[in-house]
Motif scaffolding. Structure first.
Motif, PDB file in Angstrom:
ATOM      1  N   ALA A 192      -5.429  -3.403  11.199  1.00 42.48           N
ATOM      2  CA  ALA A 192      -6.008  -2.063  11.377  1.00 42.48           C
ATOM      3  C   ALA A 192      -5.255  -1.022  10.549  1.00 42.48           C
ATOM      4  N   VAL A 193      -3.933  -1.098  10.556  1.00 44.26           N
ATOM      5  CA  VAL A 193      -3.121  -0.165   9.768  1.00 44.26           C
ATOM      6  C   VAL A 193      -3.398  -0.373   8.281  1.00 44.26           C
ATOM      7  N   CYS A 194      -3.427  -1.624   7.865  1.00 42.63           N
ATOM      8  CA  CYS A 194      -3.662  -1.934   6.453  1.00 42.63           C
ATOM      9  C   CYS A 194      -5.057  -1.493   6.015  1.00 42.63           C
ATOM     10  N   ALA A 195      -6.052  -1.708   6.849  1.00 43.55           N
ATOM     11  CA  ALA A 195      -7.413  -1.285   6.520  1.00 43.55           C
ATOM     12  C   ALA A 195      -7.495   0.228   6.386  1.00 43.55           C
ATOM     13  N   ARG A 196      -6.693   0.930   7.142  1.00 43.77           N
ATOM     14  CA  ARG A 196      -6.648   2.398   7.059  1.00 43.77           C
ATOM     15  C   ARG A 196      -5.952   2.852   5.780  1.00 43.77           C
ATOM     16  N   LEU A 197      -4.897   2.155   5.382  1.00 42.00           N
ATOM     17  CA  LEU A 197      -4.137   2.538   4.186  1.00 42.00           C
ATOM     18  C   LEU A 197      -4.842   2.155   2.889  1.00 42.00           C
ATOM     19  N   TYR A 198      -5.524   1.031   2.870  1.00 40.92           N
ATOM     20  CA  TYR A 198      -6.065   0.504   1.618  1.00 40.92           C
ATOM     21  C   TYR A 198      -7.125   1.399   0.979  1.00 40.92           C
ATOM     22  N   PRO A 199      -8.081   1.965   1.724  1.00 41.84           N
ATOM     23  CA  PRO A 199      -9.055   2.845   1.059  1.00 41.84           C
ATOM     24  C   PRO A 199      -8.395   4.036   0.379  1.00 41.84           C
ATOM     25  N   ASP A 200      -7.327   4.561   0.938  1.00 41.89           N
ATOM     26  CA  ASP A 200      -6.607   5.684   0.313  1.00 41.89           C
ATOM     27  C   ASP A 200      -5.978   5.244  -0.997  1.00 41.89           C
ATOM     28  N   LEU A 201      -5.519   4.004  -1.048  1.00 38.81           N
ATOM     29  CA  LEU A 201      -4.908   3.482  -2.268  1.00 38.81           C
ATOM     30  C   LEU A 201      -5.956   3.257  -3.359  1.00 38.81           C
ATOM     31  N   ALA A 202      -7.145   2.829  -2.968  1.00 37.89           N
ATOM     32  CA  ALA A 202      -8.202   2.509  -3.929  1.00 37.89           C
ATOM     33  C   ALA A 202      -8.801   3.747  -4.584  1.00 37.89           C
ATOM     34  N   ARG A 203      -8.631   4.902  -3.970  1.00 36.70           N
ATOM     35  CA  ARG A 203      -9.225   6.131  -4.536  1.00 36.70           C
ATOM     36  C   ARG A 203      -8.518   6.608  -5.736  1.00 36.70           C
ATOM     37  N   CYS A 211       0.832  -1.215   0.000  1.00 36.83           N
ATOM     38  CA  CYS A 211       0.000   0.000   0.000  1.00 36.83           C
ATOM     39  C   CYS A 211       0.861   1.259   0.000  1.00 36.83           C
ATOM     40  N   ILE A 212       2.017   1.177   0.631  1.00 38.59           N
ATOM     41  CA  ILE A 212       2.874   2.359   0.749  1.00 38.59           C
ATOM     42  C   ILE A 212       3.674   2.590  -0.531  1.00 38.59           C
ATOM     43  N   VAL A 213       4.288   1.534  -1.080  1.00 38.78           N
ATOM     44  CA  VAL A 213       5.195   1.735  -2.217  1.00 38.78           C
ATOM     45  C   VAL A 213       4.496   1.722  -3.570  1.00 38.78           C
ATOM     46  N   LYS A 214       3.373   1.047  -3.714  1.00 41.08           N
ATOM     47  CA  LYS A 214       2.484   1.095  -4.874  1.00 41.08           C
ATOM     48  C   LYS A 214       3.001   0.494  -6.179  1.00 41.08           C
ATOM     49  N   THR A 215       4.262   0.107  -6.281  1.00 46.14           N
ATOM     50  CA  THR A 215       4.725  -0.576  -7.502  1.00 46.14           C
ATOM     51  C   THR A 215       5.385  -1.892  -7.113  1.00 46.14           C
TER      52      THR A 215
END
Length: 155
Positions: free
Chosen positions: A144-155, A60-64
């Protein structure tokens, strides 16, 4: 996120079964009673879910994919070497012992040794309950951290 993490845990069961069969084939003495095997399955799924969640956070953080592979190796190899997987924590320098005590892999390795090796008793900690508690708490935090990061990635 929890489903993805637990899916990684279920895949790890197949790997654990293959490793245990190979160990038995080369003559390693393992406890294979039903209670031990149930415990092994529990800890393999729980531990793999922890590290799957950790991988999802990195992704989720690095994206590639390329960055993920590089960053993943940079983070996972020190976790492996700063655990009790290769040598006992009692032989480590004090600073590394402290890091090892906060490393979830240390608790997974400890649990699997307790369950699989006849007569194994770890010098550190009260046992399987502590191992399960540390891994479960780590999983809860990482999901919990991943669930918080993932919606930001999906947008």
């Amino acid at each position: 996120m929890l489903g993805k993490s637990l899916g990684g845990g279920v895949r790890a069961l197949v790997q654990a079964a293959v490793i245990m069969l190979l160990a038995l084939a080369i003559g390693v003495h393992l406890r294979i009673d039903p209670l031990s095997m149930a415990g092994v399955a529990f800890f393999v799924v729980l531990g793999a879910a922890v590290f799957s969640s950790f991988s999802l956070i990195i992704a989720c953080i690095v994206k590639t994919r390329e960055r993920f592979m590089g960053v993943g190796q940079v983070l996972t190899m020190p976790l492996f070497f700063a655990s009790n997987a290769i040598y006992p924590t009692s032989l480590m320098p004090r600073a590394l012992q402290i890091i090892s005590q906060s490393n979830p892999l240390t608790y997974q390795v400890d649990a699997l040794r307790r369950l699989l090796l006849p007569g194994f008793a770890s010098a550190a900690g009260p046992g399987l309950i502590l191992d399960a508690a540390v891994l479960a708490l780590t999983l809860a935090v990482l999901v919990a951290v991943c669930a918080r990061l993932y919606p930001d990635l999906a947008r």
